[in-house]
Design an enzyme around this catalytic site. Structure first.
Site, PDB file in Angstrom:
ATOM      1  CG  MET A  13     -29.150   3.872  -5.205  1.00 10.82           C
ATOM      2  SD  MET A  13     -30.035   2.585  -4.942  1.00 10.82           S
ATOM      3  CE  MET A  13     -30.756   2.413  -3.334  1.00 10.82           C
ATOM      4  N   GLY A  99     -26.656   7.259   2.429  1.00  6.73           N
ATOM      5  CA  GLY A  99     -25.977   6.147   1.410  1.00  6.73           C
ATOM      6  C   GLY A  99     -25.183   6.656   0.446  1.00  6.73           C
ATOM      7  CG  HIS A 156     -19.666   0.728  -9.468  1.00  9.63           C
ATOM      8  ND1 HIS A 156     -18.609   0.099  -8.774  1.00  9.63           N
ATOM      9  CD2 HIS A 156     -20.757   0.758  -8.302  1.00  9.63           C
ATOM     10  CE1 HIS A 156     -18.974  -0.047  -7.350  1.00  9.63           C
ATOM     11  NE2 HIS A 156     -20.285   0.009  -7.372  1.00  9.63           N
ATOM     12  CE  LYS A 160     -19.521   4.279  -7.121  1.00  5.71           C
ATOM     13  NZ  LYS A 160     -20.492   4.783  -6.276  1.00  5.71           N
TER      14      LYS A 160
HETATM   15  N1  LIG Z   1     -25.401   2.823   0.012  1.00  7.19           N
HETATM   16  C1  LIG Z   1     -25.882   2.074  -1.021  1.00  7.19           C
HETATM   17  O1  LIG Z   1     -26.094   1.031  -0.799  1.00  7.19           O
HETATM   18  C2  LIG Z   1     -25.655   2.623  -2.402  1.00  7.19           C
HETATM   19  C3  LIG Z   1     -25.108   4.001  -2.636  1.00  7.19           C
HETATM   20  N2  LIG Z   1     -25.240   4.545  -3.989  1.00  7.19           N
HETATM   21  C4  LIG Z   1     -24.797   6.073  -3.941  1.00  7.19           C
HETATM   22  O2  LIG Z   1     -26.058   6.884  -3.894  1.00  7.19           O
HETATM   23  C5  LIG Z   1     -25.623   7.843  -4.916  1.00  7.19           C
HETATM   24  C6  LIG Z   1     -26.516   8.175  -5.869  1.00  7.19           C
HETATM   25  O3  LIG Z   1     -26.626   7.229  -6.776  1.00  7.19           O
HETATM   26  P1  LIG Z   1     -27.749   7.127  -8.146  1.00  7.19           P
HETATM   27  O4  LIG Z   1     -29.068   6.972  -7.552  1.00  7.19           O
HETATM   28  O5  LIG Z   1     -27.129   5.965  -8.858  1.00  7.19           O
HETATM   29  O6  LIG Z   1     -27.426   8.510  -8.819  1.00  7.19           O
HETATM   30  P2  LIG Z   1     -28.121   9.292  -9.870  1.00  7.19           P
HETATM   31  O7  LIG Z   1     -27.306  10.058 -10.612  1.00  7.19           O
HETATM   32  O8  LIG Z   1     -29.132   8.371 -10.431  1.00  7.19           O
HETATM   33  O9  LIG Z   1     -28.938  10.117  -8.782  1.00  7.19           O
HETATM   34  C7  LIG Z   1     -28.379  11.437  -8.231  1.00  7.19           C
HETATM   35  C8  LIG Z   1     -29.556  12.339  -7.870  1.00  7.19           C
HETATM   36  O10 LIG Z   1     -29.165  13.503  -7.101  1.00  7.19           O
HETATM   37  C9  LIG Z   1     -29.875  14.398  -7.482  1.00  7.19           C
HETATM   38  N3  LIG Z   1     -29.227  15.700  -7.085  1.00  7.19           N
HETATM   39  C10 LIG Z   1     -29.256  16.163  -5.832  1.00  7.19           C
HETATM   40  N4  LIG Z   1     -28.334  17.190  -5.895  1.00  7.19           N
HETATM   41  C11 LIG Z   1     -27.636  17.530  -6.977  1.00  7.19           C
HETATM   42  C12 LIG Z   1     -26.837  18.270  -7.290  1.00  7.19           C
HETATM   43  N5  LIG Z   1     -26.219  19.174  -6.767  1.00  7.19           N
HETATM   44  N6  LIG Z   1     -26.319  17.981  -8.515  1.00  7.19           N
HETATM   45  C13 LIG Z   1     -26.824  17.075  -9.300  1.00  7.19           C
HETATM   46  N7  LIG Z   1     -27.638  16.200  -9.122  1.00  7.19           N
HETATM   47  C14 LIG Z   1     -28.156  16.241  -7.980  1.00  7.19           C
HETATM   48  C15 LIG Z   1     -30.004  14.380  -9.078  1.00  7.19           C
HETATM   49  O11 LIG Z   1     -31.346  15.156  -9.154  1.00  7.19           O
HETATM   50  P3  LIG Z   1     -31.714  15.076 -10.999  1.00  7.19           P
HETATM   51  O12 LIG Z   1     -32.212  13.844 -11.381  1.00  7.19           O
HETATM   52  O13 LIG Z   1     -32.945  15.959 -10.883  1.00  7.19           O
HETATM   53  O14 LIG Z   1     -30.702  15.664 -11.661  1.00  7.19           O
HETATM   54  C16 LIG Z   1     -30.366  12.899  -8.985  1.00  7.19           C
HETATM   55  O15 LIG Z   1     -31.721  12.564  -9.250  1.00  7.19           O
HETATM   56  C17 LIG Z   1     -24.070   7.795  -5.493  1.00  7.19           C
HETATM   57  O16 LIG Z   1     -23.231   8.360  -4.237  1.00  7.19           O
HETATM   58  C18 LIG Z   1     -24.016   6.163  -5.067  1.00  7.19           C
HETATM   59  O17 LIG Z   1     -22.597   5.796  -4.917  1.00  7.19           O
HETATM   60  C19 LIG Z   1     -25.777   3.799  -4.878  1.00  7.19           C
HETATM   61  C20 LIG Z   1     -26.082   2.554  -4.966  1.00  7.19           C
HETATM   62  C21 LIG Z   1     -26.115   1.854  -3.383  1.00  7.19           C
HETATM   63  O1  LIG Z   2     -23.741   2.147  -8.341  1.00  7.36           O
HETATM   64  C1  LIG Z   2     -23.239   2.760  -7.692  1.00  7.36           C
HETATM   65  O2  LIG Z   2     -22.868   4.181  -7.561  1.00  7.36           O
HETATM   66  C2  LIG Z   2     -23.226   2.209  -6.213  1.00  7.36           C
HETATM   67  N1  LIG Z   2     -22.582   2.669  -5.243  1.00  7.36           N
HETATM   68  C3  LIG Z   2     -22.004   2.457  -4.072  1.00  7.36           C
HETATM   69  C4  LIG Z   2     -20.660   2.369  -3.784  1.00  7.36           C
HETATM   70  O3  LIG Z   2     -19.976   3.454  -3.871  1.00  7.36           O
HETATM   71  O4  LIG Z   2     -20.288   1.429  -3.018  1.00  7.36           O
HETATM   72  C5  LIG Z   2     -22.769   0.893  -3.487  1.00  7.36           C
HETATM   73  C6  LIG Z   2     -22.741  -0.015  -4.679  1.00  7.36           C
HETATM   74  O5  LIG Z   2     -21.765  -0.367  -5.242  1.00  7.36           O
HETATM   75  C7  LIG Z   2     -23.662   0.869  -5.796  1.00  7.36           C
END
Ligand SMILES: NC(=O)C1=CN([C@@H]2O[C@H](COP(=O)(O)OP(=O)(O)OC[C@H]3O[C@@H](n4cnc5c(N)ncnc54)[C@H](OP(=O)(O)O)[C@@H]3O)[C@@H](O)[C@H]2O)C=CC1
Ligand SMILES: O=C(O)C1=N[C@H](C(=O)O)C[C@H](O)C1
Length: 250
Positions: A13, A99, A156, A160
């Site tokens: 994200m 988020g 998902h 996740k």
């Molecule tokens: N609000 C919205 O519209 C949306 C919300 N989300 C939410 O966003 C969040 C992230 O999703 P996503 O990007 O897919 O997740 P990813 O797993 O791709 O990314 C998570 C990132 O967090 C980092 N990180 C930070 N702190 C820590 C820790 N303590 N332990 C491990 N990793 C850590 C990781 O670093 P590193 O890469 O260096 O390991 C990684 O880059 C989720 O909670 C998801 O549900 C997702 C999509 C849309």
């Molecule tokens: O891929 C995810 O992780 C996403 N997380 C958010 C959620 O928990 O609702 C938003 C979206 O569904 C993608």
């Protein structure tokens, strides 16, 4: 011009948010934040996020070193990191767009309470379309009341961490509020398989008929676009708790 810090730029994200922010002329990325020990700490955030080029802003492992340079922090990462960022934003009186999903009820309360101290938004889904869907679901739940049994299915990727999704919970809150029925009258089902970006299906089961309202994301860009819109909105407002409905003007 809004100055933002983006956490976890190597994540799905936040990497997309870096890309979306770079394509706009109303947002400047002041820097990034990553967990200590990662190989991209000290590197340019454009490279950390997989943009393939430098953008002139570095990734730090200590938010206090750069927080003065931003209006707000944009964080879609992990619960642990988000709670740390919250404390620093409150201390330095900076906005916080969170988020991340998967918080405990107590952590949710702490995040929402921050709206009394800083510009704050906690949005489980920053897609414009999902927030329109939420509005439609509220209308449907209000109209159907006791006539329908509501069930939510969220699909998902297998990576996740949380289930049900944050979106499923927020959609349920809206429907419970608008129908006057308790949250526990709504059933949740979650599938975590493959690399599906995200789908939410809401079923209104009635006698002899069924209504279904669904949203499918085909990639994560819809959330990144919404996050940038929300950041710009928040920077134009003072202390308070904001929602995507405010941003969209629903
Ligand atoms: N609000 C919205 O519209 C949306 C919300 N989300 C939410 O966003 C969040 C992230 O999703 P996503 O990007 O897919 O997740 P990813 O797993 O791709 O990314 C998570 C990132 O967090 C980092 N990180 C930070 N702190 C820590 C820790 N303590 N332990 C491990 N990793 C850590 C990781 O670093 P590193 O890469 O260096 O390991 C990684 O880059 C989720 O909670 C998801 O549900 C997702 C999509 C849309
Ligand atoms: O891929 C995810 O992780 C996403 N997380 C958010 C959620 O928990 O609702 C938003 C979206 O569904 C993608």
């Amino acid at each position: 011009m809004v100055n933002i810090i983006i956490t976890a730029p190597r994540g799905h994200m936040d990497g997309l948010i870096v890309k979306a922010a770079c394509e706009r002329d109303d947002i400047r990325i002041a820097g990034g934040l990553g967990p200590a020990g990662r190989d991209y700490i000290g590197k340019d955030i454009g490279l950390a996020a997989g943009l393939g080029r430098e953008i002139g802003a570095l990734v730090y492992d200590d938010l206090t070193k750069i927080i003065d340079q931003c209006d707000l922090v944009v964080d879609f990462s992990r619960v642990e990191l988000s709670m740390e960022v919250l404390e620093i934003c409150k201390k330095y009186k900076k906005g916080f767009l969170c988020g991340t999903t998967g918080f405990t009820p107590q952590q949710e309360e702490e995040l929402l309470a921050a709206g009394k101290e800083i510009p704050m938004m906690k949005a489980a889904n920053t897609s414009f379309v999902v927030n329109v869907m939420r509005k439609l679901l509220g209308i449907a739940a209000n109209a159907l009341g006791d006539k329908a049994k509501i069930e939510i299915l969220d699909l998902h990727s297998q990576d996740k961490l949380d289930a049900p999704s944050g979106t499923a919970l927020e959609l349920a809150e809206e429907m419970a509020e608008r129908s006057g029925k308790p949250m526990d009258s709504i059933a949740f089902h979650s599938v975590r398989a493959g690399d599906t970006p995200s789908s939410h299906k809401v079923f209104f089961g009635c006698m002899g008929e069924m209504m279904e309202i669904s949203h499918h994301a085909y990639n994560w860009e819809c959330y990144a676009r919404g996050a940038c819109d929300a950041a710009v909105y928040m920077a134009g407002h003072g202390v308070g708790l904001y929602t995507m409905e405010d941003v969209i003007g629903l």
